[in-house]
Design a protein around this motif. Sequence first.
Motif, PDB file in Angstrom:
ATOM      1  N   UNK A  73      -3.931 -14.931 -47.109  1.00 43.56           N
ATOM      2  CA  UNK A  73      -4.073 -16.036 -48.051  1.00 43.56           C
ATOM      3  C   UNK A  73      -5.015 -17.092 -47.489  1.00 43.56           C
ATOM      4  N   UNK A  74      -5.776 -17.768 -48.348  1.00 38.76           N
ATOM      5  CA  UNK A  74      -6.660 -18.840 -47.858  1.00 38.76           C
ATOM      6  C   UNK A  74      -5.845 -19.963 -47.221  1.00 38.76           C
ATOM      7  N   UNK A  75      -6.398 -20.568 -46.176  1.00 35.39           N
ATOM      8  CA  UNK A  75      -5.756 -21.702 -45.526  1.00 35.39           C
ATOM      9  C   UNK A  75      -6.493 -22.982 -45.912  1.00 35.39           C
ATOM     10  N   UNK A  76      -5.946 -23.773 -46.831  1.00 36.18           N
ATOM     11  CA  UNK A  76      -6.637 -24.998 -47.234  1.00 36.18           C
ATOM     12  C   UNK A  76      -6.686 -26.037 -46.109  1.00 36.18           C
ATOM     13  N   UNK A  77      -5.684 -26.022 -45.195  1.00 32.99           N
ATOM     14  CA  UNK A  77      -5.645 -26.963 -44.091  1.00 32.99           C
ATOM     15  C   UNK A  77      -5.301 -26.205 -42.808  1.00 32.99           C
ATOM     16  N   UNK A  78      -6.125 -26.345 -41.815  1.00 31.32           N
ATOM     17  CA  UNK A  78      -5.845 -25.668 -40.559  1.00 31.32           C
ATOM     18  C   UNK A  78      -5.656 -26.630 -39.403  1.00 31.32           C
ATOM     19  N   UNK A  79      -6.415 -27.703 -39.317  1.00 31.46           N
ATOM     20  CA  UNK A  79      -6.368 -28.610 -38.176  1.00 31.46           C
ATOM     21  C   UNK A  79      -5.607 -29.882 -38.544  1.00 31.46           C
ATOM     22  N   UNK A  80      -4.585 -30.203 -37.734  1.00 33.22           N
ATOM     23  CA  UNK A  80      -3.805 -31.419 -37.931  1.00 33.22           C
ATOM     24  C   UNK A  80      -4.013 -32.326 -36.723  1.00 33.22           C
ATOM     25  N   UNK A  81      -4.166 -33.606 -36.983  1.00 33.29           N
ATOM     26  CA  UNK A  81      -4.460 -34.578 -35.928  1.00 33.29           C
ATOM     27  C   UNK A  81      -3.243 -35.462 -35.675  1.00 33.29           C
ATOM     28  N   UNK A  82      -2.879 -35.589 -34.394  1.00 28.22           N
ATOM     29  CA  UNK A  82      -1.725 -36.386 -33.984  1.00 28.22           C
ATOM     30  C   UNK A  82      -2.141 -37.351 -32.882  1.00 28.22           C
ATOM     31  N   UNK A  83      -1.297 -38.347 -32.665  1.00 27.93           N
ATOM     32  CA  UNK A  83      -1.405 -39.171 -31.465  1.00 27.93           C
ATOM     33  C   UNK A  83      -0.057 -39.092 -30.753  1.00 27.93           C
ATOM     34  N   UNK A  84      -0.105 -38.823 -29.453  1.00 23.44           N
ATOM     35  CA  UNK A  84       1.097 -38.801 -28.618  1.00 23.44           C
ATOM     36  C   UNK A  84       1.077 -40.083 -27.796  1.00 23.44           C
ATOM     37  N   UNK A  85       1.981 -40.990 -28.113  1.00 20.56           N
ATOM     38  CA  UNK A  85       2.065 -42.265 -27.387  1.00 20.56           C
ATOM     39  C   UNK A  85       3.035 -42.108 -26.219  1.00 20.56           C
ATOM     40  N   UNK A  86       2.550 -42.396 -25.018  1.00 18.85           N
ATOM     41  CA  UNK A  86       3.386 -42.332 -23.818  1.00 18.85           C
ATOM     42  C   UNK A  86       3.764 -43.765 -23.446  1.00 18.85           C
ATOM     43  N   UNK A 107       0.022 -45.355 -23.042  1.00 18.18           N
ATOM     44  CA  UNK A 107      -1.238 -44.632 -23.150  1.00 18.18           C
ATOM     45  C   UNK A 107      -1.166 -43.718 -24.362  1.00 18.18           C
ATOM     46  N   UNK A 108      -2.309 -43.509 -24.999  1.00 21.05           N
ATOM     47  CA  UNK A 108      -2.380 -42.682 -26.205  1.00 21.05           C
ATOM     48  C   UNK A 108      -3.132 -41.392 -25.908  1.00 21.05           C
ATOM     49  N   UNK A 109      -2.544 -40.274 -26.309  1.00 21.51           N
ATOM     50  CA  UNK A 109      -3.199 -38.979 -26.209  1.00 21.51           C
ATOM     51  C   UNK A 109      -3.508 -38.517 -27.634  1.00 21.51           C
ATOM     52  N   UNK A 110      -4.754 -38.557 -28.014  1.00 19.40           N
ATOM     53  CA  UNK A 110      -5.151 -38.084 -29.337  1.00 19.40           C
ATOM     54  C   UNK A 110      -5.327 -36.570 -29.258  1.00 19.40           C
ATOM     55  N   UNK A 111      -4.647 -35.856 -30.129  1.00 21.61           N
ATOM     56  CA  UNK A 111      -4.642 -34.389 -30.059  1.00 21.61           C
ATOM     57  C   UNK A 111      -4.921 -33.801 -31.434  1.00 21.61           C
ATOM     58  N   UNK A 112      -5.514 -32.616 -31.428  1.00 18.82           N
ATOM     59  CA  UNK A 112      -5.686 -31.873 -32.671  1.00 18.82           C
ATOM     60  C   UNK A 112      -5.076 -30.497 -32.486  1.00 18.82           C
ATOM     61  N   UNK A 113      -4.390 -30.043 -33.520  1.00 17.06           N
ATOM     62  CA  UNK A 113      -3.609 -28.814 -33.448  1.00 17.06           C
ATOM     63  C   UNK A 113      -4.101 -27.852 -34.518  1.00 17.06           C
ATOM     64  N   UNK A 157      -1.619 -38.330 -37.640  1.00 17.37           N
ATOM     65  CA  UNK A 157      -2.636 -39.244 -38.143  1.00 17.37           C
ATOM     66  C   UNK A 157      -3.191 -38.764 -39.472  1.00 17.37           C
ATOM     67  N   UNK A 158      -3.666 -37.528 -39.506  1.00 13.07           N
ATOM     68  CA  UNK A 158      -4.195 -36.974 -40.752  1.00 13.07           C
ATOM     69  C   UNK A 158      -4.378 -35.473 -40.600  1.00 13.07           C
ATOM     70  N   UNK A 159      -4.584 -34.808 -41.729  1.00 12.97           N
ATOM     71  CA  UNK A 159      -4.835 -33.366 -41.761  1.00 12.97           C
ATOM     72  C   UNK A 159      -6.283 -33.156 -42.169  1.00 12.97           C
ATOM     73  N   UNK A 160      -6.959 -32.299 -41.442  1.00 10.58           N
ATOM     74  CA  UNK A 160      -8.369 -32.027 -41.727  1.00 10.58           C
ATOM     75  C   UNK A 160      -8.492 -30.769 -42.573  1.00 10.58           C
ATOM     76  N   UNK A 161      -9.099 -30.863 -43.756  1.00  8.29           N
ATOM     77  CA  UNK A 161      -9.267 -29.661 -44.584  1.00  8.29           C
ATOM     78  C   UNK A 161     -10.097 -28.618 -43.853  1.00  8.29           C
ATOM     79  N   UNK A 162      -9.729 -27.368 -44.012  1.00  6.70           N
ATOM     80  CA  UNK A 162     -10.464 -26.285 -43.377  1.00  6.70           C
ATOM     81  C   UNK A 162     -11.841 -26.148 -44.014  1.00  6.70           C
TER      82      UNK A 162
END
Length: 245
Positions: free
Chosen positions: A104-117, A124-130, A79-84
Motif C-alpha cells: 500500500x502507498x505510504x502517505x507519511x513516512x518520516x516523523x519529526x520529534x524532539x527529545x528534551x533531556x 538539552x534538546x535532541x531533534x530526531x527524525x524517525x 513536532x510534525x509529520x513529513x509527507x512522503x
Amino acid sequence: MAYNLMLFSLTVGLVAGYSENGYYFENHKYCDDLSPYYGEINLDSISGVWYGVEKIPHLKGEYKIEHTKDCFYIDIKELYIEPTPPTPYPPLTNSPYVNRQFGLPEPYRVRHFVLEWHEGLWRDDYHIKVNTSHKGFWQTDLPNRSVEDMYRFFGGVIQVLKVANNHLVLNFCMRLPHSQLYSVVLSRNENQLTAEDLASIHNVFTMKHLSTSALKRVCENSAASISAPYIVFVSLCFILWRSRG
C-alpha cells in the motif's frame, strides 16, 4: 557501452538504496544498527515523560556501580509529520513509496520529534527524525538555527533497545561534537522498576555485546541510601525509649 551501462546500473542501485534507507545510511559508517529491538514500538505510546533509572557508558574496564541522588528525565514530543515525497523513478514518478509488507502507498513516512533531556536546571534538546519503516532507529536532526547553535546538538543516532509499558531503554551513539556511546534505562513512573525488570534489561545489553562494567544508578532517594548500622542504631534507641516509658 557495456562499461557505461554497468556504471549506470551501479549508480541507480546506490541511489535506490539511499532513497530506501537513506535516513540512516550515512550513520552506519559510525553507529551499528542494533535491531531487532525488544517490544512493540508504538511511537505514540513512547511519547511523553520518562524518568531516569540508570545510565550506562559502554566502557570496558573495572566493574563499578555508582550511586547518585542526581535525577534526570526525558520528554519526547512530536513536532510534525513529513509527507512522503514521490519516487523519482519511472513509472512510479508521481506515486509515494510503497509499503512492501502490505503493498500500500505510504502517505507519511518520516516523523519529526524532539527529545528534551532535563537534568536539574540544565536542559538539552535532541531533534530526531524517525522513518516509520524502521521505528527503533532515530537519526538526530539539526534544528532550524544558526550554524553556531547547531553544533551544540550532537550528531548520530538514538536507538530503542527495549520498550515495555513501564520502561524504555535507549542507546545513544554520537560522533559530534565528540564520540559518545551510552544507554539509559527509563521508567514511565518514578521508582517503578523492580530488580527483575533491571535484570531482564541488562540481558539485552549482553545480547547486544554492550559492556555494563560501568553503571550509574541515578535518583537514589535518601531513604534507600541509609546504612544498615544507622537503621540498627535508630531501632535500639526506639526500643530503649519505649522500655523507659
